[in-house]
Design an enzyme around this catalytic site. Sequence first.
Site, PDB file in Angstrom:
ATOM      1  NE  ARG A  57      -3.160   0.189   3.002  1.00  0.00           N
ATOM      2  CZ  ARG A  57      -2.747   0.428   4.179  1.00  0.00           C
ATOM      3  NH1 ARG A  57      -2.164   1.792   4.498  1.00  0.00           N
ATOM      4  NH2 ARG A  57      -2.914  -0.315   5.268  1.00  0.00           N
ATOM      5  CE1 TYR A 109     -13.457  13.077 -16.601  1.00  0.00           C
ATOM      6  CE2 TYR A 109     -13.279  13.533 -14.219  1.00  0.00           C
ATOM      7  CZ  TYR A 109     -13.766  12.608 -15.333  1.00  0.00           C
ATOM      8  OH  TYR A 109     -14.070  11.381 -15.266  1.00  0.00           O
ATOM      9  CG  ASP A 181      -6.868  17.411 -15.647  1.00  0.00           C
ATOM     10  OD1 ASP A 181      -6.105  16.793 -16.501  1.00  0.00           O
ATOM     11  OD2 ASP A 181      -7.787  16.744 -15.497  1.00  0.00           O
ATOM     12  CE  LYS A 206      -9.959   9.242 -19.029  1.00  0.00           C
ATOM     13  NZ  LYS A 206     -10.393  10.534 -18.570  1.00  0.00           N
TER      14      LYS A 206
HETATM   15  C1  LIG Z   1     -10.751  11.038 -17.237  1.00  0.00           C
HETATM   16  C2  LIG Z   1     -10.202  12.440 -16.991  1.00  0.00           C
HETATM   17  C3  LIG Z   1     -10.116  12.663 -15.339  1.00  0.00           C
HETATM   18  C4  LIG Z   1     -10.413  11.429 -14.485  1.00  0.00           C
HETATM   19  O1  LIG Z   1      -9.645  10.437 -14.652  1.00  0.00           O
HETATM   20  P1  LIG Z   1      -9.761   8.923 -14.174  1.00  0.00           P
HETATM   21  O2  LIG Z   1      -8.815   8.116 -14.568  1.00  0.00           O
HETATM   22  O3  LIG Z   1     -11.170   8.735 -15.029  1.00  0.00           O
HETATM   23  O4  LIG Z   1     -10.228   8.847 -12.618  1.00  0.00           O
HETATM   24  C5  LIG Z   1      -9.575  13.854 -14.970  1.00  0.00           C
HETATM   25  N1  LIG Z   1      -9.290  14.632 -16.134  1.00  0.00           N
HETATM   26  C6  LIG Z   1      -9.369  14.745 -17.271  1.00  0.00           C
HETATM   27  C7  LIG Z   1      -9.241  15.634 -18.183  1.00  0.00           C
HETATM   28  C8  LIG Z   1      -9.912  13.344 -17.756  1.00  0.00           C
HETATM   29  O5  LIG Z   1     -10.179  13.126 -18.902  1.00  0.00           O
END
Ligand SMILES: *Cc1c(COP(=O)(O)O)cnc(C)c1O
Length: 394
Positions: A57, A109, A181, A206
């Site tokens: 963990r 997001y 982000d 992604k």
């Molecule tokens: C998908 C996404 C997230 C969230 O990520 P997860 O891996 O689905 O938890 C955050 N920011 C953006 C821009 C995203 O496309």
Amino acid sequence: MTDKTDAARPLAPATVAARATGRVDPATGAVVPPIHPATTYERAADLSYPRGRVYTRADNPNYDAPEAVLTELEGGAESLVFASGVAAAVTLFQALPQGARVVAPEIMYWGLRKWLIEVGRPAGLGVAFVDMTDQQALAAALDEGADLVWVESPANPLWGITDIAAAARLAHRAGAVLAVDSTAATPILTRPIEHGADIVMHSATKYLNGHSDVLAGTLTVAPGLAGDPLWARVRQLRSMSGNIPGPFEAWLLLRGMRTLALRVERASANALAIAQHFARDPRLDAVLYPGLPDFPGHEIAQRQMTGGFGGMLSIRVAGGRDRAIDVAARLRLFARATSLGGVESLVEHRASVEGKDSPVPDDLLRISVGIEAAADLIADLDQALGKAPAGDAQ
Ligand SMILES: *Cc1c(COP(=O)(O)O)cnc(C)c1O
């Protein structure tokens, strides 16, 4: 065996990604790292842990390579992998001091926007939403003080561009940390730390993984913030909360990251070709793509992004909501699915997904452009758009 070559010149991102540290397994000589499913590690007779590992963990050997590769790609000091992109972002929000204030974008997001409103605020987090493409709006919001400014660029799903360098200056003047982000940009196209960001977040689900088969997230800290108690708290919370990916997920993530540059370059080229092809199509009211010269923010994107404008674009279908949904239904090569950044193209009617509080127009289709041949994708979009419905003809 070594991490880097001795050459003074830094390696190109494509090389860093493809090498994936270049480390060979010392026990076997294998050029691909083994998977370590062990949850626990042996103590020495004196009860110490001579190899530094205790329990999974806190840490797992399969995190080392993806974290090292990402740190190098982002020009950061350290990276941490998490169970998901949301887990990465939320861990940072939770690491803030009690009663902290976050300034976040109106367009971001949606899952994180929802978390800030439905979980963060009730837990005492101050949250202000501003138009992050407007520096004056950010400056005004910062007059009331802030601990963290959260930026997303290009921002889901309208793909507005935030000037990261300007946001960093404003955040730092207010004593706040700037986190970005950078999921849609990837370190191939934008390195936020070079523009002054303190922390970079990715949904590694992604582009970093790129094959729609791993849920993971990352945070990378800039050298200037690595010694800060905030980052120590992030690291502590990851292990105390168990927001960690499994070893196989981390292994798959590294495997996906090896082709990051190739995939992002191809998806960006495809998205640009699609955007240019349909930019003046009368069947559409708008093509939202930072690579188009008349897109607001295009000039900032040109400065901030290198090698392309990403694989994400949105179209606003002339005729409104029902026609947009109809076009999505007729596409053959684009799967109707959420998520983005995989090798396969996806399409989604975001307003239906996000619900009634969504700021997203209901004639909008979000497209995650994959690595197929651009001509095939363009032909498919063209057949799906068909003839503009009577009354809409221009
Ligand atoms: C998908 C996404 C997230 C969230 O990520 P997860 O891996 O689905 O938890 C955050 N920011 C953006 C821009 C995203 O496309």
